[in-house]
Design a protein around this motif. Structure first.
Motif, PDB file in Angstrom:
ATOM      1  N   GLU A 413      17.555  44.829   5.779  1.00 20.11           N
ATOM      2  CA  GLU A 413      16.088  44.383   5.262  1.00 20.11           C
ATOM      3  C   GLU A 413      16.347  43.723   4.142  1.00 20.11           C
ATOM      4  O   GLU A 413      15.558  42.568   3.883  1.00 20.11           O
ATOM      5  CB  GLU A 413      15.550  45.641   4.892  1.00 20.11           C
ATOM      6  N   GLU A 414      17.268  43.847   3.410  1.00 16.41           N
ATOM      7  CA  GLU A 414      17.733  43.148   2.183  1.00 16.41           C
ATOM      8  C   GLU A 414      17.721  41.720   2.282  1.00 16.41           C
ATOM      9  O   GLU A 414      17.231  40.720   1.903  1.00 16.41           O
ATOM     10  CB  GLU A 414      18.947  43.603   1.426  1.00 16.41           C
ATOM     11  N   VAL A 415      18.739  41.143   3.497  1.00 16.83           N
ATOM     12  CA  VAL A 415      19.082  40.026   4.041  1.00 16.83           C
ATOM     13  C   VAL A 415      17.724  39.176   4.462  1.00 16.83           C
ATOM     14  O   VAL A 415      17.558  38.287   4.350  1.00 16.83           O
ATOM     15  CB  VAL A 415      20.125  40.158   5.089  1.00 16.83           C
ATOM     16  N   ALA A 420      12.522  32.968   2.628  1.00 18.58           N
ATOM     17  CA  ALA A 420      11.561  32.671   2.168  1.00 18.58           C
ATOM     18  C   ALA A 420      10.204  32.933   2.811  1.00 18.58           C
ATOM     19  O   ALA A 420       9.101  33.177   2.413  1.00 18.58           O
ATOM     20  CB  ALA A 420      11.506  31.007   1.893  1.00 18.58           C
ATOM     21  N   GLY A 421      10.390  32.807   4.202  1.00 21.55           N
ATOM     22  CA  GLY A 421       9.277  32.760   5.205  1.00 21.55           C
ATOM     23  C   GLY A 421       9.087  34.720   5.421  1.00 21.55           C
ATOM     24  O   GLY A 421       8.436  35.118   6.359  1.00 21.55           O
ATOM     25  N   VAL A 422       9.618  35.382   4.711  1.00 21.17           N
ATOM     26  CA  VAL A 422       9.622  36.839   4.851  1.00 21.17           C
ATOM     27  C   VAL A 422       8.962  37.605   3.551  1.00 21.17           C
ATOM     28  O   VAL A 422       9.472  37.478   2.589  1.00 21.17           O
ATOM     29  CB  VAL A 422      10.984  37.573   5.221  1.00 21.17           C
ATOM     30  N   GLU A 423       7.698  38.422   3.740  1.00 27.50           N
ATOM     31  CA  GLU A 423       7.365  38.876   2.798  1.00 27.50           C
ATOM     32  C   GLU A 423       7.607  40.439   2.587  1.00 27.50           C
ATOM     33  O   GLU A 423       8.046  40.999   1.421  1.00 27.50           O
ATOM     34  CB  GLU A 423       5.722  38.884   2.647  1.00 27.50           C
ATOM     35  N   GLU A 424       7.744  41.033   3.749  1.00 24.51           N
ATOM     36  CA  GLU A 424       8.128  42.456   3.817  1.00 24.51           C
ATOM     37  C   GLU A 424       8.941  42.516   4.958  1.00 24.51           C
ATOM     38  O   GLU A 424       8.654  41.962   6.155  1.00 24.51           O
ATOM     39  CB  GLU A 424       6.951  43.427   3.911  1.00 24.51           C
ATOM     40  N   ALA A 425       9.690  43.627   5.183  1.00 20.42           N
ATOM     41  CA  ALA A 425      10.800  43.772   6.359  1.00 20.42           C
ATOM     42  C   ALA A 425      10.778  45.217   6.329  1.00 20.42           C
ATOM     43  O   ALA A 425      11.104  45.912   5.221  1.00 20.42           O
ATOM     44  CB  ALA A 425      11.999  42.925   6.275  1.00 20.42           C
ATOM     45  N   ALA A 454      19.405  32.962  12.684  1.00 22.90           N
ATOM     46  CA  ALA A 454      20.455  32.015  12.166  1.00 22.90           C
ATOM     47  C   ALA A 454      20.724  32.577  10.577  1.00 22.90           C
ATOM     48  O   ALA A 454      21.795  32.572  10.126  1.00 22.90           O
ATOM     49  CB  ALA A 454      19.963  30.617  12.013  1.00 22.90           C
ATOM     50  N   HIS A 455      19.551  32.814   9.953  1.00 24.17           N
ATOM     51  CA  HIS A 455      19.758  33.338   8.505  1.00 24.17           C
ATOM     52  C   HIS A 455      20.582  34.581   8.591  1.00 24.17           C
ATOM     53  O   HIS A 455      21.520  34.618   7.821  1.00 24.17           O
ATOM     54  CB  HIS A 455      18.588  33.734   8.103  1.00 24.17           C
ATOM     55  N   LEU A 456      20.427  35.542   9.488  1.00 27.73           N
ATOM     56  CA  LEU A 456      21.234  36.728   9.493  1.00 27.73           C
ATOM     57  C   LEU A 456      22.815  36.634   9.554  1.00 27.73           C
ATOM     58  O   LEU A 456      23.656  37.208   9.192  1.00 27.73           O
ATOM     59  CB  LEU A 456      20.857  37.872  10.523  1.00 27.73           C
TER      60      LEU A 456
END
Ligand code: AMP
Length: 493
Positions: A413-415, A420-425, A454-456
Motif C-alpha cells: 500500500e505504501e508503494v 500520483a494517480g493513487v488517492e487511496e489503496a 511498472a511502478h511496483l
C-alpha cells in the motif's frame, strides 16, 4: 484513585474558567461541570449497585463529558458506544454488558428504544433535566482496579469485544500522555474531531486534569473546515485524529491555524506520503501513537521532536515506524514460540504495564488467549530495528500468504500511494488455487494497471505485486476512519 478526582481537582483550582465549549460558545465552567456531574451521579447511584454499567450512545456532544464523570462519581462504569453503529449492534453491546441504562442523544434514542429492553434515556428529555436538580453526590470511593470504562473494540477483525479498563489503566494512560506527548495547561484546549466514544474521549482526562478546555464542534461531527476554524479560535489547541482525518485536513489546502499545537495521530496506519505532506503543512505539531482498546492510546509512540532531524525530517525508517515504548509500558516482539524475536525479525507485538486491560468482559476464552503470562498479545505483527524503533507490519489476520511467502499489505500500500494517480489503496489476500492466496489491490484513483505494475516492479519484489486491481470510488471505513479490510477481503472470497 477514582478518575472523578481529575475533575474534582481541576474544579478546585480552575473553578471559574471555561471547561466545556460547543463550537465557540462556553457551556460550563469547571465548577459548573463538577456540580452537574455530582448531581447526575446522585441520580445514577440511587437504586443502583456499585459497578453497574451505564452506557452512552451519542454523537460528540457536551453531555458525554458530564456523564462520564458522573458515572465515575457514582462508582459505576461507563460504556461509550460508537454512535455510528446500527441500533441492533448497539443493542447487542447493551445486552452483552447488561447495561443498567443507556443515555442516548435524540438522534439515537428512538431507534434504539425500539430494539432493546435496556432503559433508554434521551439526554434532551425532562427526565435528564430533572436529574440535574437532585442533591450533589459524595463521590464514591473505588478500588483503582475497579472497572471504569468498558471499551468495545471497533470490530475491524471480528465481533466487538468489551475491553475492561480500570481507573488505574486510565490514570496510567493519562500520566503517559502528559509525560510523553503534550503539556497542556489552563490556557490550552482539546478539540474533539474523532468520536468521543473512542480515542478522543479517552483524552478527556489528561486535558481536564490540567485545566484545559474541551471543545466540541457544533456540528457534532468532523467537518475539516469547521475543525480548522475551531483550532484557530481556541487557545493552544490539541486533538486526536485518525490518519484518514489528517488527510482530510490536508485536502482543504488550508495552512496550519496558528493556535494548533498538537495533532496526535494513530489508531490506524499513517502512510509515509501523507505524513510528509502533513509535516509540510502542520509543521512539528504531529505526534504518533500506537495503541489499542486493550492498552488505550499507549503502547509506543513518536513525539513531535522524533519526527525531526537537524533542519529536516527524520529518516523514513523512523517516520514509517510507530516509535518506541511509551512511559510505563514494556513492549516485546515475540516469535512463533513466544520467545523474544531478534532485531529485524517480524513477530507478534506484546506489551505489559499498568495501562493494559484486565480482560474482556464476560469472555474468558478471548481473555486467556490475549493475556498470556502477564503480556497483552496485540494481534499486530511488527519488528524492532537496531535503534529500538518498532515498525508495524499488519495485523496477523491481514498478512497475505502467497506461495509460502508472507506479504505485508502495508508495504504494498505504501508503494502504491507513492504513485500520483493513487488517492487511496488497500491490499488484501484472495484465495488462489495455485498460490494459496493472491494479492488484490483496491484502488481509489486514476492510475492505470500497467502503470501501477511498472511502478511496483521498480520498487518491491515481483511476488508482492497485486495479481488483480479493483477500482472503487471509496474504501469502506468504520466511523473511526479505519478501512474495513474484512469487508474487502470478503468481497473477493
Ligand atoms: P482499536 O482497538 O480499535 O483502537 O484498534 C487498534 C488497532 O489499530 C491496533 O491493534 C493496530 O492494528 C491499529 N493501530 C493503532 N495505532 C496504529 C498506528 N499508529 N499505526 C498503525 N496501526 C495502528
Amino acid at each position: 484513585m477514582n478518575l472523578f478526582a481529575v475533575l474534582d481537582q481541576a474544579a478546585t483550582r480552575f473553578g471559574d474558567r471555561g471547561a466545556v465549549y460547543l463550537g465557540n460558545e462556553q457551556c460550563h465552567t469547571f465548577a459548573g461541570l463538577r456540580d452537574r456531574a455530582l448531581r447526575l451521579a446522585s441520580s445514577i447511584s440511587a437504586n443502583r449497585d456499585t459497578g453497574a454499567r451505564i452506557a452512552i450512545a451519542s454523537e460528540n456532544r457536551p453531555e458525554i463529558i458530564e456523564l462520564m464523570f458522573a458515572v465515575w462519581a457514582a462508582g459505576c462504569a461507563v460504556v461509550p458506544i460508537n454512535f455510528k453503529l446500527h441500533p441492533l449492534e448497539m443493542a447487542q453491546i447493551l445486552e452483552d454488558c447488561r447495561a443498567a441504562v443507556v443515555f442516548a442523544s435524540p438522534k439515537i434514542a428512538g431507534g434504539l428504544a425500539a430494539v432493546t429492553d435496556v432503559a433508554v434515556e434521551n439526554i434532551e428529555s425532562p427526565a435528564y433535566a430533572a436529574r440535574l436538580h437532585t442533591q450533589p453526590a459524595v463521590p464514591a470511593i473505588v478500588d483503582p482496579g475497579a472497572l471504569a470504562w468498558l471499551f468495545y473494540t471497533s470490530g475491524t477483525t471480528g465481533k466487538s469485544k468489551g475491553a475492561m479498563l480500570s481507573h488505574r489503566n486510565l490514570m496510567a494512560m493519562t500520566v503517559a500522555h502528559l509525560a510523553d506527548f503534550d503539556s497542556p495547561d489552563e490556557n490550552s484546549s482539546l478539540v474533539h474531531g474523532a468520536p468521543m466514544s473512542h480515542g478522543s474521549g479517552l483524552y478527556i482526562a489528561p486535558y481536564i486534569l490540567r485545566g484545559a478546555r474541551q471543545v466540541i464542534p457544533a456540528s457534532s461531527g468532523f467537518d475539516p473546515e469547521e475543525f480548522l476554524d475551531l483550532c484557530g479560535h481556541h487557545p493552544r489547541t490539541s486533538c486526536f485524529l485518525a490518519p484518514t482525518m489528517v488527510a482530510r485536513l490536508l485536502a482543504t489546502g488550508r495552512p496550519r491555524p496558528q493556535n494548533l499545537t498538537t495533532i496526535v495521530y494513530g489508531g490506524g496506519p499513517m502512510y509515509l506520503d501523507t505524513l510528509k505532506k502533513a509535516m509540510a503543512t502542520f509543521g512539528p505539531t504531529l505526534v504518533q501513537l500506537y495503541g489499542q482498546g486493550e492498552a488505550p492510546m499507549t503502547i509506543t509512540g513518536l513525539r513531535k521532536c522524533d519526527h525531526l532531524s537537524g533542519d529536516g525530517l527524520a529518516d523514513d525508517a523512523i517516520l514509517g515506524s510507530v516509535g518506541y515504548p511509551r512511559s510505563g509500558v514494556e513492549v516485546a516482539v515475540l516469535d512463533a514460540d513466544g520467545n523474544p524475536a531478534a532485531v529485524g525479525e517480524i513477530g507478534e507485538i506484546a506489551c505489559r504495564g499498568d495501562v493494559v486491560m484486565s480482560g474482556y468482559w464476560n469472555n474468558a476464552a478471548a481473555t486467556s488467549s490475549t493475556l498470556v503470562g502477564g503480556w497483552l498479545h496485540t494481534g499486530d505483527m511488527g519488528s524492532f530495528d537496531a535503534r529500538g524503533y518498532l515498525t508495524l507490519r499488519d495485523r496477523s489476520k491481514d498478512v497475505v500468504i502467497s506461495g509460502g511467502s508472507n506479504i505485508y499489505p502495508r508495504e504494498v500500500e505504501e508503494v502504491l500511494l507513492e504513485h500520483a494517480g493513487v488517492e487511496e489503496a488497500c491490499v488484501v489476500g484472495a484465495p488462489d488455487e495455485d498460490w494459496g492466496e493472491m494479492v488484490v489491490a483496491f484502488i481509489v484513483g486514476t492510475a492505470a494497471e500497467a502503470d501501477l505494475d511498472a511502478h511496483l516492479l521498480e520498487r518491491i519484489a515481483r511476488f508482492k505485486r497485486p495479481k488483480r486491481y479493483i477500482y472503487v470510488d471509496e474504501l469502506p471505513k468504520n466511523s473511526y476512519g479505519k478501512v474495513l479490510k474484512r469487508e474487502l477481503r470478503e468481497s473477493v472470497r
